[in-house]
Motif scaffolding. Structure first.
Motif, PDB file in Angstrom:
ATOM      1  N   LEU A   1       0.844  -1.195   0.000  1.00 29.92           N
ATOM      2  CA  LEU A   1       0.000   0.000   0.000  1.00 29.92           C
ATOM      3  C   LEU A   1       0.879   1.245   0.000  1.00 29.92           C
ATOM      4  N   GLN A   2       0.468   2.250  -0.731  1.00 30.96           N
ATOM      5  CA  GLN A   2       1.205   3.508  -0.787  1.00 30.96           C
ATOM      6  C   GLN A   2       0.224   4.662  -0.891  1.00 30.96           C
ATOM      7  N   VAL A   3       0.479   5.725  -0.140  1.00 32.88           N
ATOM      8  CA  VAL A   3      -0.345   6.932  -0.193  1.00 32.88           C
ATOM      9  C   VAL A   3       0.504   8.058  -0.773  1.00 32.88           C
ATOM     10  N   SER A   4      -0.092   8.835  -1.649  1.00 33.22           N
ATOM     11  CA  SER A   4       0.654   9.931  -2.269  1.00 33.22           C
ATOM     12  C   SER A   4      -0.272  11.094  -2.565  1.00 33.22           C
ATOM     13  N   LEU A   5       0.339  12.226  -2.827  1.00 34.71           N
ATOM     14  CA  LEU A   5      -0.351  13.408  -3.333  1.00 34.71           C
ATOM     15  C   LEU A   5       0.056  13.597  -4.771  1.00 34.71           C
ATOM     16  N   MET A   6      -0.910  13.873  -5.620  1.00 38.91           N
ATOM     17  CA  MET A   6      -0.635  14.049  -7.037  1.00 38.91           C
ATOM     18  C   MET A   6      -1.003  15.458  -7.448  1.00 38.91           C
ATOM     19  N   GLN A   7      -0.049  16.144  -8.014  1.00 39.87           N
ATOM     20  CA  GLN A   7      -0.270  17.509  -8.468  1.00 39.87           C
ATOM     21  C   GLN A   7      -0.442  17.500  -9.985  1.00 39.87           C
ATOM     22  N   TYR A   8      -1.436  18.228 -10.449  1.00 33.03           N
ATOM     23  CA  TYR A   8      -1.863  18.141 -11.842  1.00 33.03           C
ATOM     24  C   TYR A   8      -1.722  19.465 -12.578  1.00 33.03           C
ATOM     25  N   GLU A   9      -1.590  19.329 -13.867  1.00 32.22           N
ATOM     26  CA  GLU A   9      -1.797  20.429 -14.796  1.00 32.22           C
ATOM     27  C   GLU A   9      -2.903  19.955 -15.727  1.00 32.22           C
ATOM     28  N   GLY A  10      -4.092  20.468 -15.540  1.00 36.93           N
ATOM     29  CA  GLY A  10      -5.256  19.880 -16.211  1.00 36.93           C
ATOM     30  C   GLY A  10      -5.498  18.499 -15.632  1.00 36.93           C
TER      31      GLY A  10
ATOM     32  N   ARG B   1       1.846  16.156 -12.969  1.00 42.24           N
ATOM     33  CA  ARG B   1       3.154  16.806 -13.132  1.00 42.24           C
ATOM     34  C   ARG B   1       4.087  16.506 -11.967  1.00 42.24           C
ATOM     35  N   LYS B   2       3.569  16.014 -10.842  1.00 39.63           N
ATOM     36  CA  LYS B   2       4.424  15.707  -9.706  1.00 39.63           C
ATOM     37  C   LYS B   2       3.704  14.750  -8.768  1.00 39.63           C
ATOM     38  N   ILE B   3       4.449  13.759  -8.244  1.00 41.85           N
ATOM     39  CA  ILE B   3       3.905  12.816  -7.272  1.00 41.85           C
ATOM     40  C   ILE B   3       4.711  12.928  -5.993  1.00 41.85           C
ATOM     41  N   LEU B   4       4.037  13.153  -4.882  1.00 36.55           N
ATOM     42  CA  LEU B   4       4.657  13.258  -3.568  1.00 36.55           C
ATOM     43  C   LEU B   4       4.211  12.056  -2.745  1.00 36.55           C
ATOM     44  N   VAL B   5       5.146  11.192  -2.380  1.00 40.25           N
ATOM     45  CA  VAL B   5       4.825   9.946  -1.693  1.00 40.25           C
ATOM     46  C   VAL B   5       4.999  10.111  -0.187  1.00 40.25           C
TER      47      VAL B   5
ATOM     48  N   THR C   1      -2.023  23.827  -4.945  1.00 34.71           N
ATOM     49  CA  THR C   1      -2.982  23.936  -6.042  1.00 34.71           C
ATOM     50  C   THR C   1      -3.061  22.619  -6.807  1.00 34.71           C
ATOM     51  N   ASN C   2      -4.231  22.370  -7.371  1.00 32.63           N
ATOM     52  CA  ASN C   2      -4.436  21.236  -8.283  1.00 32.63           C
ATOM     53  C   ASN C   2      -3.851  19.930  -7.724  1.00 32.63           C
ATOM     54  N   THR C   3      -4.266  19.588  -6.515  1.00 31.31           N
ATOM     55  CA  THR C   3      -3.684  18.431  -5.829  1.00 31.31           C
ATOM     56  C   THR C   3      -4.772  17.454  -5.407  1.00 31.31           C
ATOM     57  N   ALA C   4      -4.520  16.183  -5.695  1.00 29.23           N
ATOM     58  CA  ALA C   4      -5.453  15.110  -5.327  1.00 29.23           C
ATOM     59  C   ALA C   4      -4.744  14.094  -4.446  1.00 29.23           C
ATOM     60  N   LEU C   5      -5.513  13.408  -3.639  1.00 26.18           N
ATOM     61  CA  LEU C   5      -5.005  12.335  -2.786  1.00 26.18           C
ATOM     62  C   LEU C   5      -5.154  11.008  -3.523  1.00 26.18           C
ATOM     63  N   ALA C   6      -4.122  10.158  -3.429  1.00 28.21           N
ATOM     64  CA  ALA C   6      -4.171   8.847  -4.085  1.00 28.21           C
ATOM     65  C   ALA C   6      -3.741   7.764  -3.113  1.00 28.21           C
ATOM     66  N   VAL C   7      -4.471   6.655  -3.115  1.00 27.95           N
ATOM     67  CA  VAL C   7      -4.097   5.469  -2.347  1.00 27.95           C
ATOM     68  C   VAL C   7      -3.924   4.329  -3.335  1.00 27.95           C
ATOM     69  N   ASP C   8      -2.717   3.766  -3.361  1.00 27.40           N
ATOM     70  CA  ASP C   8      -2.385   2.699  -4.304  1.00 27.40           C
ATOM     71  C   ASP C   8      -2.268   1.367  -3.584  1.00 27.40           C
ATOM     72  N   PHE C   9      -2.855   0.348  -4.174  1.00 26.13           N
ATOM     73  CA  PHE C   9      -2.714  -1.022  -3.709  1.00 26.13           C
ATOM     74  C   PHE C   9      -2.011  -1.769  -4.831  1.00 26.13           C
ATOM     75  N   GLY C  10      -0.751  -2.141  -4.587  1.00 26.32           N
ATOM     76  CA  GLY C  10       0.040  -2.752  -5.654  1.00 26.32           C
ATOM     77  C   GLY C  10       0.263  -4.222  -5.402  1.00 26.32           C
ATOM     78  N   PHE C  11       0.317  -4.994  -6.476  1.00 23.93           N
ATOM     79  CA  PHE C  11       0.457  -6.444  -6.371  1.00 23.93           C
ATOM     80  C   PHE C  11       1.564  -6.922  -7.297  1.00 23.93           C
ATOM     81  N   GLY C  12       2.553  -7.606  -6.706  1.00 22.60           N
ATOM     82  CA  GLY C  12       3.568  -8.280  -7.487  1.00 22.60           C
ATOM     83  C   GLY C  12       3.111  -9.681  -7.833  1.00 22.60           C
TER      84      GLY C  12
END
Length: 765
Positions: free
Chosen positions: A26-35, A39-43, A84-95
């Motif tokens: 599991l990983q939580v990040s902030l995603m900053q957008y242009e449209g 444009r940037k991912i903060l983990v 600005t232009n920032t969304a919250l993301a929660v990722d569930f990754g599987f190998g």
């Protein structure tokens, strides 16, 4: 794209015990957008993230649930700064991922929609290679899907409003394990987003939830358009709460996976809160009044008008289905009209092979369906022919039950036998029923579809009626084939709607459930009942599990509509509908009766009440037609543009009116097992237990609607419930009158009798 090895981050490592058996993290990040471009991912590597002057904090509230899951409330707060232009993301990754994994997003994605696609719009034409080709691959419309091997990119992006229950899930055959993520429709930032990404090697996969949805493209009806999604701006003190639930369970296959899903599908959103708006008897009266006025005589023949056209089509949305409730009226005029339509259909629309043509104009010209310029012969939908056999048999059975067997025209019975024989011949030749056939020759024009899902039901009824055991044998063999190929291997039924390709669709799913319950009825074998339970879970995946939030200015929003129970149409046609096309879905009630599992009763209750929410009534306008009419679009998503969300298309559809009448007559208002503490209310009345004896149940029925109700009551014993229910039982249920604004005390006896006390007006508290 993220790669995963099962590692997790800091405080988050406490969460994913349910992820580890599937090599998940599991990983939580902030995603900053242009449209809509990232444009940037903060983990987050802990509970605090610093980005320049901005300081963010995560707060976790986690609770273990009884169904092997973790219920999580994740709060993200901007402590300091401005973003600005920032969304919250929660990722569930599987190998250790495999494309053999079954991926499902309820109501839109089944088996990852990982199939060949065609066209770029609604109802695309079939290419030449799909005709008369037994090896044709499953071919779907241009919809969200994971890619076939050979493509560099494999991803899909959705909003929670594209789903029947917000969330995603998969079954991993190699691990014998199912995994589910469920969430809410929206946060304070708006509707959330759902994403699935596979890496190029297809050996890892990420399931992502974002708050809010940040799609590049929104899915339409077989195409895509710019989403218009926008990430929010944040000031210090702003926060959002994302609630979700992770579950992982051992599974023996896709059927078990589907049943796990049905059991938990409402656990995050909560159940719907159905309203009592219009009694079922009032709906039946209004619907049959509309149908009465739509009987016409044309050059082609005499029939009840289908949809909004003077032309005629069989099955699917009209002919030989809308006649059944008119026959159930037991009215001499309508009985004669039904007979005239059956005369017309069986004399003018059956091909030399025994199969029926699907369409005829009012001038008497036979029409083709899904034809190709290189194959000019007239074709017809297999699904329509399955409907014809099933519903024609129901007409014959009802006429005999009503005591009018003497008016049955031998031509109708001959036509039914010829059609059943045509299906048997096709099965013996091809081991399937296909999607399109040539009625003149009986050739299969398009193969490899579930379109014949209801055919086993028709063959079972015809076998019982005509005494043809071979037909029942074919019904069992074909149903076993479709269950193995479509449910156990593919995890969906598809291709029965006349305006889609071979996409997954709800109509085929419910049609196949009809077949499984018919086989239980005519064979008594428990295997068909257990398979029906898995199929019912698939049907539930198409049915909205909760009351979606609609824009407050939309038509449904203004009516405060509660649409839990609306049924998504297909993975191509991204809208829900008021009911099952075209059926009362009383097979779900029969399944409830046979198993005692209240989830099935709640499912059919939800479907019926969502239908009523879409019915045009005084002060509750949903169509541009008369009182009692309805239309097929309940739109929680932006598939038709953001302006379409929550707005009805102001027309009417006769099939939605028909299934409303069918639900009103083929479902009991109250089902009871007196003396056993079991009873369930389907109608739009309230019931309170007054007392219960060994062989009786006394209820207080209250009608808060503006309309008088005639509530049908079906009571029986456990011993009687152990015997499968027939197709005309509804015609013998007694009815209890409950006036608008009144109360009635009713004593329901185990032998089915009811006794009522005089009603009284409802007293105010």
């Amino acid at each position: 794209m993220l790669g995963w090895s099962g590692n997790t981050c800091a405080k988050q490592s406490e969460l994913p015990a349910v992820l580890r058996p599937l090599n998940g993290g599991l990983q939580v990040s902030l995603m900053q957008y242009e449209g809509t471009d990232i444009r940037k991912i903060l983990v987050f590597h802990g509970d605090v993230l610093t980005d320049g002057e901005n300081v963010w904090q995560l707060t976790w509230n986690t609770k273990k649930s009884e169904d092997d899951g973790d219920a999580v409330e994740l709060t993200c707060r901007l402590l300091k700064g401005r973003a600005t232009n920032t969304a919250l993301a929660v990722d569930f990754g599987f190998g250790k991922w495999s494309t053999d994994n079954y991926v499902m997003v309820p109501g839109i994605v089944y088996n990852g929609n990982r199939y060949r696609s065609i066209g770029n719009g609604y109802n695309p034409d079939y290419p030449k290679d799909m005709y008369f080709n037994p090896a044709v691959p499953v071919t779907i419309s241009n919809s969200p899907r994971l890619s076939l091997p050979g493509n560099d990119i494999s991803f899909l992006e959705l909003a929670t409003t594209n789903t029947a229950a917000p969330g995603m899930n998969f079954y991993a055959p190699a691990a014998g394990r199912s995994w589910f993520i469920l969430t809410e429709q929206q946060t304070n930032l708006g509707n959330s987003g759902l994403y699935i990404f596979e890496n190029k090697k297809r050996d890892s996969c990420t399931f992502r939830i974002t708050a809010p949805a940040m799609r590049k493209s929104a899915a339409g009806f077989g195409d895509f358009h710019p989403s218009g999604d926008k990430a929010p701006d944040w000031s210090a003190g702003d926060e959002t709460k994302l609630r979700f639930k992770i579950c992982s369970k051992n599974s023996s296959g896709i059927p078990a996976h589907l049943q796990h899903f049905m059991a938990i599908r409402k656990t995050v959103t909560g159940p719907g809160q159905p309203r009592n708006l219009v009694p079922m008897s009032k709906l039946a009266q209004l619907g049959t009044d509309i149908c009465r006025g739509n009987f016409i005589e044309t050059k082609a023949g005499s029939y009840y008008l289908p949809e909004n056209s003077r032309h005629f089509q069989l099955g699917w949305v009209s002919g030989m289905i809308n006649t059944f409730p008119m026959l159930a009226l037991n009215d001499s005029l309508e009985r004669s009209r039904v007979a005239r339509e059956l005369d017309f259909i069986t004399s003018e629309m059956q091909g030399r092979s025994g199969y029926f043509y699907g369409f005829i104009s009012e001038d008497g010209k036979i029409g083709t369906e899904k034809a190709h310029p290189d194959f000019p012969m007239v074709q017809a939908m297999v699904r329509k022919n399955g409907d014809v056999l099933f519903w024609l048999m129901k007409h014959l059975m009802l006429l005999k039950d009503q005591g009018y067997g003497s008016i049955i025209n031998s031509q109708w019975e001959t036509a039914a036998q010829r059609l059943a024989a045509a299906f048997v011949k096709t099965w013996k030749q091809h081991g399937e029923f296909g999607q399109y056939i040539v009625p003149e020759t009986g050739e299969m024009a398009v193969f490899n579809s579930s379109a014949g899902a209801i055919v086993p039901a028709g063959l079972a009824l015809a076998s019982g009626y005509f005494g043809k055991p071979e037909w029942l044998s074919v019904a069992e063999s074909s149903a076993a084939f479709y269950y193995h190929r479509d449910v156990e291997q593919r995890g969906f039924n598809g291709g029965a709607c006349g305006d889609i390709s071979q996409d997954a669709d709800s109509e085929t799913a419910f049609g196949f459930l009809e077949s499984l319950m018919a086989l239980y009825r005519f064979t008594g074998k428990s295997i068909w009942l257990s398979r029906a339970e898995a199929q019912a879970a698939l049907c539930a995946s198409w049915t909205i599990a909760y009351d979606p939030v609609f824009p407050p200015g939309s038509a449904i929003g203004k009516l405060q509509g509660r649409m839990a129970g609306a049924v998504w149409a297909s993975s191509q046609n991204k809208h829900a509908a008021p009911g099952v096309c075209t059926s009362s879905a009383d097979h779900i009630f029969k399944l409830y009766r046979a198993t005692g599992n209240s989830r099935y009763a709640e499912l059919i209750r939800d479907i019926q009440h969502a239908h009523t929410e879409a019915v045009n009534m005084p002060g509750h306008i949903t169509s541009n037609y008369r009182t009692g009419s309805s239309m097929e679009r309940i739109q929680p998503s932006d598939a038709e543009g953001k302006g379409g969300t929550g707005n009805f298309i102001h027309t009417r559809n006769s099939w939605t009116e028909t299934n409303g009448i069918l639900m009103a007559i083929e479902l009991p208002g109250i089902y009871a097992r007196p003396g056993e503490g079991k009873w369930f209310v389907f109608d739009h009345i309230e019931a309170e237990k007054v007392s219960e004896g060994k062989n009786s149940l006394t209820l207080r029925l209250t009608n808060h609607t503006p309309y008088n109700a005639a509530v049908s009551v079906f009571a029986e014993t456990a011993r009687q419930a152990a015997k499968p229910m027939g197709y005309t039982a509804f015609s013998h249920w007694p009815k209890v009158s409950v006036p608008s604004g009144g109360e009635v005390i009713v004593q329901i006896m185990a032998d089915g009798a009811v006794r009522t006390r005089p009603h009284k007006p409802i007293t105010a508290n």
